[in-house]
Design an enzyme around this catalytic site. Structure first.
Site, short mmCIF file in Angstrom:
data_model
loop_
_atom_site.label_atom_id
_atom_site.label_comp_id
_atom_site.label_asym_id
_atom_site.label_seq_id
_atom_site.Cartn_x
_atom_site.Cartn_y
_atom_site.Cartn_z
N ILE A 188 4.32 4.51 -3.20
CA ILE A 188 3.62 5.79 -3.18
C ILE A 188 4.34 6.86 -2.39
O ILE A 188 4.45 8.03 -2.79
CB ILE A 188 2.19 5.59 -2.63
CG1 ILE A 188 1.35 4.76 -3.61
CG2 ILE A 188 1.51 6.92 -2.33
CD1 ILE A 188 -0.02 4.40 -3.11
N HIS A 209 0.80 -1.21 0.00
CA HIS A 209 0.00 0.00 0.00
C HIS A 209 0.84 1.28 0.00
O HIS A 209 0.39 2.32 -0.43
CB HIS A 209 -0.91 0.02 1.24
CG HIS A 209 -1.92 -1.07 1.28
ND1 HIS A 209 -1.62 -2.34 1.72
CD2 HIS A 209 -3.22 -1.10 0.94
CE1 HIS A 209 -2.70 -3.10 1.65
NE2 HIS A 209 -3.69 -2.37 1.19
N CYS A 210 2.06 1.21 0.53
CA CYS A 210 2.79 2.44 0.85
C CYS A 210 4.08 2.64 0.05
O CYS A 210 4.36 3.75 -0.40
CB CYS A 210 3.15 2.46 2.34
SG CYS A 210 1.72 2.42 3.44
N ILE A 211 4.88 1.60 -0.07
CA ILE A 211 6.25 1.76 -0.58
C ILE A 211 6.31 2.41 -1.96
O ILE A 211 7.14 3.29 -2.20
CB ILE A 211 7.00 0.41 -0.59
CG1 ILE A 211 6.94 -0.25 0.79
CG2 ILE A 211 8.44 0.60 -1.02
CD1 ILE A 211 7.54 0.59 1.89
#
Length: 295
Positions: free
Chosen positions: A263, A259-261
């Site tokens: 973005i 979900h994060c890396i």
């Protein structure tokens, strides 16, 4: 104590259950009616969360879900756990944060604590979210209500990850805001790590994930380079990680995911560029605020 947690996804739901297990009454708020109905029936829609964990807290009346944002008026604190994706131009999209702020602002009462957990660029909490909350509530942050940022640290792929055991970074808009946020999270989390400001806490989350992104990319590149040299990257990593300082092992994989890396680096790079654009030209000698040191 009663709190509301907005956004019942892979961050908000585990956090809700942890607070409920700790004796806090939790109202989970979400705009997804289907999700809310499932939770109130004790059903799980997240793979690593067992239905029995939800049923226990629902049965004990420590957790309930709702789509009614007017219930913010019943609580002592609101924690926001909503998505922060990129738009089609790969620029930060904080619309979920701002819309949540608009939804809760009319129902804020004096003394309420609002904490943002969504990953974002430094300045989101004390500039963007604060502006929306103050405009919609006619209350002033740091005086009438408290404001803080505490980055989520969920590790959903790790079956041994326990919310209560993961240290919680917390930054407040004012020293009193920090005290209120620290007291809140201390009810459910064992270790609290206070920092000087909301921006320091926001920057901490970006550093954590950008660090991972850089090293994942590095080790994938090294795998190809070493393979061409006839060297086994796995052997090299195993040898390197015997060094007791200055090294952390990362392993080859399919690339940047989750979900994060993929973005979060864009949330960091966008901020200084947008600040310069707002002041004039990218080629102008305008410094960001606060001033950056000469390099």
């Amino acid at each position: 104590m009663t709190i509301a947690i907005v956004g019942l996804g892979y961050v908000g739901l585990p956090l809700s259950l942890q607070f409920a297990r700790s004796g806090v009454s939790v109202i989970g708020l979400d705009i997804d009616t289907v999700k809310v109905e499932k939770l109130n029936r004790g059903e799980s829609f997240i793979k690593h969360i067992h239905p029995a964990d939800i049923q226990e807290q629902v049965g004990a009346k420590r957790f309930s879900a709702s789509t009614d944002f007017r219930r913010v008026g019943e609580v002592d604190a609101v924690i926001i756990c909503v998505p922060t994706p990129l738009n089609k131009n790969r620029e930060p999209d904080i619309s979920y944060i701002l819309e949540t702020g608009k939804a809760i602002a009319p129902h804020l009462k004096k003394g309420t604590l609002v904490v943002l957990e969504s990953t974002t660029y430094p300045g989101t909490t004390d500039e963007d979210l604060r502006r929306v909350l103050e405009a919609g509530s006619s209350l002033k942050a740091g005086t009438d209500f408290h404001l803080a940022f505490s980055p989520e640290r969920e590790d959903p792929a790790n079956p041994n990850s326990v919310v209560a055991a993961i240290p919680k970074v917390v930054g407040g808009f004012t020293p009193v805001c920090l005290q209120k946020a620290t007291a809140l999270y201390s009810r459910a989390i064992k270790t609290i790590v206070p920092v000087s400001s909301c921006r320091a806490a926001e920057a901490t989350k970006l550093l954590e994930n950008i660090f991972r992104g850089v090293n994942i990319a590095l080790v994938n590149e090294l795998k190809m380079v070493y393979s061409c040299m006839g060297i086994d990257i796995w052997e090299v990593i195993d040898a390197a990680k015997t060094k007791p300082f200055g090294f952390m092992p990362f392993y080859p994989g399919p690339g940047l995911g989750g979900h994060c890396i993929p973005i979060d680096p864009f949330y960091l790079t966008w901020k200084p560029v947008s600040s310069v654009k707002a002041r004039g030209s990218l080629n102008s000698p305008v410094r960001s605020t606060p001033p950056c040191p000469n390099t």
